[in-house]
Write an enzyme that holds these catalytic residues in place. Structure first.
Site, PDB file in Angstrom:
ATOM      1  N   HIS A  85       0.859  -1.191   0.000  1.00 26.49           N
ATOM      2  CA  HIS A  85       0.000   0.000   0.000  1.00 26.49           C
ATOM      3  C   HIS A  85       0.896   1.243   0.000  1.00 26.49           C
ATOM      4  O   HIS A  85       1.863   1.303   0.772  1.00 26.49           O
ATOM      5  CB  HIS A  85      -0.916   0.002   1.225  1.00 26.49           C
ATOM      6  CG  HIS A  85      -1.880   1.146   1.199  1.00 26.49           C
ATOM      7  ND1 HIS A  85      -3.032   1.131   0.434  1.00 26.49           N
ATOM      8  CD2 HIS A  85      -1.833   2.363   1.798  1.00 26.49           C
ATOM      9  CE1 HIS A  85      -3.656   2.287   0.578  1.00 26.49           C
ATOM     10  NE2 HIS A  85      -2.955   3.054   1.394  1.00 26.49           N
ATOM     11  N   ASP A  96      -6.172  -9.139   5.583  1.00 27.06           N
ATOM     12  CA  ASP A  96      -7.253  -9.790   6.330  1.00 27.06           C
ATOM     13  C   ASP A  96      -8.583  -9.347   5.722  1.00 27.06           C
ATOM     14  O   ASP A  96      -8.594  -8.783   4.621  1.00 27.06           O
ATOM     15  CB  ASP A  96      -7.145  -9.502   7.844  1.00 27.06           C
ATOM     16  CG  ASP A  96      -7.379  -8.032   8.170  1.00 27.06           C
ATOM     17  OD1 ASP A  96      -7.764  -7.271   7.258  1.00 27.06           O
ATOM     18  OD2 ASP A  96      -7.176  -7.658   9.339  1.00 27.06           O
ATOM     19  N   VAL A 112     -10.198  -3.593   4.978  1.00 28.37           N
ATOM     20  CA  VAL A 112      -9.488  -2.921   3.888  1.00 28.37           C
ATOM     21  C   VAL A 112      -8.206  -2.305   4.473  1.00 28.37           C
ATOM     22  O   VAL A 112      -8.286  -1.435   5.340  1.00 28.37           O
ATOM     23  CB  VAL A 112     -10.379  -1.821   3.241  1.00 28.37           C
ATOM     24  CG1 VAL A 112      -9.648  -1.162   2.083  1.00 28.37           C
ATOM     25  CG2 VAL A 112     -11.696  -2.408   2.778  1.00 28.37           C
ATOM     26  N   ASP A 113      -7.062  -2.786   4.021  1.00 24.28           N
ATOM     27  CA  ASP A 113      -5.747  -2.280   4.475  1.00 24.28           C
ATOM     28  C   ASP A 113      -5.564  -2.415   5.987  1.00 24.28           C
ATOM     29  O   ASP A 113      -4.851  -1.614   6.609  1.00 24.28           O
ATOM     30  CB  ASP A 113      -5.563  -0.797   4.080  1.00 24.28           C
ATOM     31  CG  ASP A 113      -5.687  -0.566   2.580  1.00 24.28           C
ATOM     32  OD1 ASP A 113      -5.240  -1.425   1.810  1.00 24.28           O
ATOM     33  OD2 ASP A 113      -6.252   0.476   2.193  1.00 24.28           O
TER      34      ASP A 113
HETATM   35  C1  GAR Z   1       1.252   0.902  -6.439  1.00 21.68           C
HETATM   36  O1  GAR Z   1       1.594   2.210  -6.067  1.00 21.68           O
HETATM   37  C2  GAR Z   1       0.604   0.178  -5.270  1.00 21.68           C
HETATM   38  O2  GAR Z   1       1.163   0.529  -4.046  1.00 21.68           O
HETATM   39  C3  GAR Z   1      -0.823   0.674  -5.384  1.00 21.68           C
HETATM   40  O3  GAR Z   1      -1.093   0.644  -6.774  1.00 21.68           O
HETATM   41  C4  GAR Z   1       0.127   0.919  -7.485  1.00 21.68           C
HETATM   42  C5  GAR Z   1       0.322  -0.125  -8.562  1.00 21.68           C
HETATM   43  O4  GAR Z   1       1.415   0.201  -9.385  1.00 21.68           O
HETATM   44  N1  GAR Z   1      -1.715  -0.155  -4.624  1.00 21.68           N
HETATM   45  C6  GAR Z   1      -2.760   0.333  -3.943  1.00 21.68           C
HETATM   46  O5  GAR Z   1      -3.077   1.500  -3.954  1.00 21.68           O
HETATM   47  C7  GAR Z   1      -3.545  -0.721  -3.156  1.00 21.68           C
HETATM   48  N2  GAR Z   1      -4.449  -0.096  -2.242  1.00 21.68           N
HETATM   49  P1  GAR Z   1       2.153  -0.909 -10.267  1.00 21.68           P
HETATM   50  O6  GAR Z   1       1.077  -1.625 -11.098  1.00 21.68           O
HETATM   51  O7  GAR Z   1       3.087  -0.112 -11.147  1.00 21.68           O
HETATM   52  O8  GAR Z   1       2.878  -1.846  -9.341  1.00 21.68           O
END
Ligand code: GAR
Length: 200
Positions: free
Chosen positions: A110, A147, A150-151
């Site tokens: 996250h 879990d 959410v987060d």
């Molecule tokens: C990343 O920044 C990840 O941390 C975020 O989506 C992006 C995916 O980038 N995830 C979330 O926000 C989950 N809540 P990527 O496809 O280039 O790895």
């Protein structure tokens, strides 16, 4: 060898960091067996193919109900007999059944220091928009077990990143990825593969 499945929705830079980590020895004793996206156009699938890894799309659009989509996703995951499932930018809610079937065997990256800027509606760029709106001077990334919330699962690793004057959400997102996400996600997988973080 830890059998890893990676779920993705977009560009897959975190997936790439996992592949690079395996190739350059940052991750020892783990292999990516399959990459699954809910989105057929996800560039992450190309990254997986380029690496010779099974790349599958399982899209909710192809199923009559959410339940059938969940069943299809679970059936595929089960086929690969995975030890660990990594959510690397997977922007679909995980079915409760999957969490029950893989207790403390699903991790997520996250892009903030939990418990800040998380929960429903906080994903991708929105997390960084929230951080800039609030005016925090330090943000970062978190790897945590998934879990049913959410987060909300147990935190495994975090890394802080400085917010700089003039940052835009995109600039901040890029810095958080480079300095934190692409570091702690491979590290967490290595630690799990080598017994330094214990799975459930
Ligand atoms: C990343 O920044 C990840 O941390 C975020 O989506 C992006 C995916 O980038 N995830 C979330 O926000 C989950 N809540 P990527 O496809 O280039 O790895």
């Amino acid at each position: 060898m830890l059998r890893v499945g990676v779920l993705v929705s977009g560009g897959g830079t975190n997936l790439q960091a996992i592949f690079d980590g395996i190739d350059n020895g940052v991750i020892r004793g783990a292999r990516v067996e399959v990459v699954i996206s809910n989105n057929a156009g996800a560039y992450a699938l190309e990254r997986a193919k380029a690496h010779g890894v099974d790349a599958l799309c399982i899209s909710p659009k192809e199923y009559e109900s959410r339940d059938l989509f969940h069943q299809a996703l679970l059936a595929r995951l089960d086929e690969y007999k995975l030890d660990l499932i990594v959510l690397a930018g997977f922007l679909v809610t995980i079915p409760a059944e999957m969490i029950r079937r893989y207790p403390n065997r699903i991790i997520n990256i996250h892009p903030s220091l939990l418990p800040s800027f998380c929960g429903v509606g906080y994903y991708g760029l929105k997390v960084h928009e929230g951080a800039l709106r609030r005016g925090v001077k330090v943000t970062g990334a978190t790897v945590h077990f998934v879990d049913e919330g959410v987060d909300s699962g147990p935190i495994l690793l975090q890394k802080a990143v400085e917010v700089k004057p003039g940052d835009t959400p995109k600039l901040l997102q890029q810095r958080v990825m480079e300095e934190a996400e692409w570091v702690i996600l491979p590290k967490a997988i290595d630690m799990i593969a080598n017994g330094e973080i214990l799975l459930g």
